[in-house]
Design an enzyme around this catalytic site. Structure first.
Site, PDB file in Angstrom:
ATOM      1  N   ALA A   9       0.871  -1.173   0.000  1.00  0.00           N
ATOM      2  CA  ALA A   9       0.000   0.000   0.000  1.00  0.00           C
ATOM      3  C   ALA A   9       0.909   1.224   0.000  1.00  0.00           C
ATOM      4  O   ALA A   9       2.064   1.160   0.426  1.00  0.00           O
ATOM      5  CB  ALA A   9      -0.924   0.017   1.208  1.00  0.00           C
ATOM      6  N   SER A  10       0.371   2.358  -0.483  1.00  0.00           N
ATOM      7  CA  SER A  10       1.219   3.529  -0.699  1.00  0.00           C
ATOM      8  C   SER A  10       1.526   4.319   0.559  1.00  0.00           C
ATOM      9  O   SER A  10       2.582   4.931   0.668  1.00  0.00           O
ATOM     10  CB  SER A  10       0.562   4.459  -1.727  1.00  0.00           C
ATOM     11  OG  SER A  10       0.428   3.797  -2.963  1.00  0.00           O
ATOM     12  N   ALA A  11       0.600   4.343   1.522  1.00  0.00           N
ATOM     13  CA  ALA A  11       0.778   5.219   2.687  1.00  0.00           C
ATOM     14  C   ALA A  11       0.571   4.445   3.979  1.00  0.00           C
ATOM     15  O   ALA A  11      -0.047   3.383   4.004  1.00  0.00           O
ATOM     16  CB  ALA A  11      -0.201   6.391   2.621  1.00  0.00           C
ATOM     17  N   GLN A  14      -2.919   3.416   4.953  1.00  0.00           N
ATOM     18  CA  GLN A  14      -3.604   2.441   4.119  1.00  0.00           C
ATOM     19  C   GLN A  14      -3.218   1.041   4.572  1.00  0.00           C
ATOM     20  O   GLN A  14      -2.132   0.817   5.094  1.00  0.00           O
ATOM     21  CB  GLN A  14      -3.236   2.645   2.646  1.00  0.00           C
ATOM     22  CG  GLN A  14      -3.714   3.963   2.077  1.00  0.00           C
ATOM     23  CD  GLN A  14      -3.267   4.169   0.648  1.00  0.00           C
ATOM     24  OE1 GLN A  14      -2.269   3.613   0.209  1.00  0.00           O
ATOM     25  NE2 GLN A  14      -4.004   4.974  -0.088  1.00  0.00           N
TER      26      GLN A  14
END
Length: 221
Positions: A9-11, A14
């Site tokens: 996941a990017s962040a 998340q």
């Protein structure tokens, strides 16, 4: 052949484990077992991802890297994607993605399958994988462009207006709540504990810590 699942996941706010259920269901449907799980919160635009490279390092020729979608593996630019593809090829690691049927066929090729079948499947899969990686990159760039255009249009519409007459700028920050979140994090409290203690959502916790320059400090579970 060992199958290793990669979750990304990017962040920090998340859930990188979100795809785990889908991958487990896919493996059960295919009659195979996932030997290891590699999960991280990193941008798909970065080549340097510790868990991805640990997965590749532990893999041997003929092993499988399993992802939910190709964009979980890459939103890289052309040069970095070429480096990653080259590394996977040199290690003999096959990429299998649920959204790429040609790659899923790799799980069905038996060890005694004729060399022509293997080579044909590999060639088709490489072509489709490159195409989906390019689509994932374009989708990212398009979303960034549209977001920038939206901000520009809003700024142009607000030009010359008094502050109270300008368009919607987002929800007002609850500075008191943000201060409490930051203080609890400094005391070593986890994201989940802060959520339950203050009755706030994970995005709110992440937003407060990001504004305070503390994003990624300590555990995020």
């Amino acid at each position: 052949m060992f199958i290793r699942a990669y979750l990304r996941a990017s962040a920090q706010d998340q859930d990188a484990n979100r795809a785990e259920i889908a991958l487990k269901a896919f493996a059960k449907e295919q009659g195979v077992r996932i030997a290891g799980w590699f999960c991280e919160n990193e941008s798909g635009t970065k080549l340097d991802r510790p868990e991805l490279f640990r997965l590749i390092e532990e893999s041997e020729h003929g092993d499988v890297l399993l992802v939910e979608q190709v964009d979980r593996l890459s939103r890289l630019g052309e040069a970095d994607w070429g480096k990653l593809r080259g590394l996977l090829k040199s290690k003999g690691v096959r990429v299998v993605s649920i959204d790429l049927p040609t790659s899923c066929r790799a799980l069905k090729v038996s060890a005694d399958a004729d060399n022509f079948t293997n080579r044909l499947l590999d060639a088709v899969n490489e072509m489709m994988l490159d195409m989906l990686a390019a689509v994932a990159r374009k989708d990212l760039l398009d979303r960034k462009r549209r977001a920038a255009e939206s901000v520009q249009r809003r700024n142009e519409a607000d030009e010359g207006k008094a502050p109270e007459e300008r368009g919607y700028r987002g929800r007002r920050v609850d500075t008191d709540m943000h201060a409490r979140i930051v203080e609890l994090k400094r005391l070593g409290m986890s994201y989940s504990k802060i959520e339950s203690t203050l009755g706030v959502s994970r995005p709110t916790v992440a937003r407060a810590l990001k504004l305070a320059g503390m994003i990624g400090v300590g555990e995020a579970a």
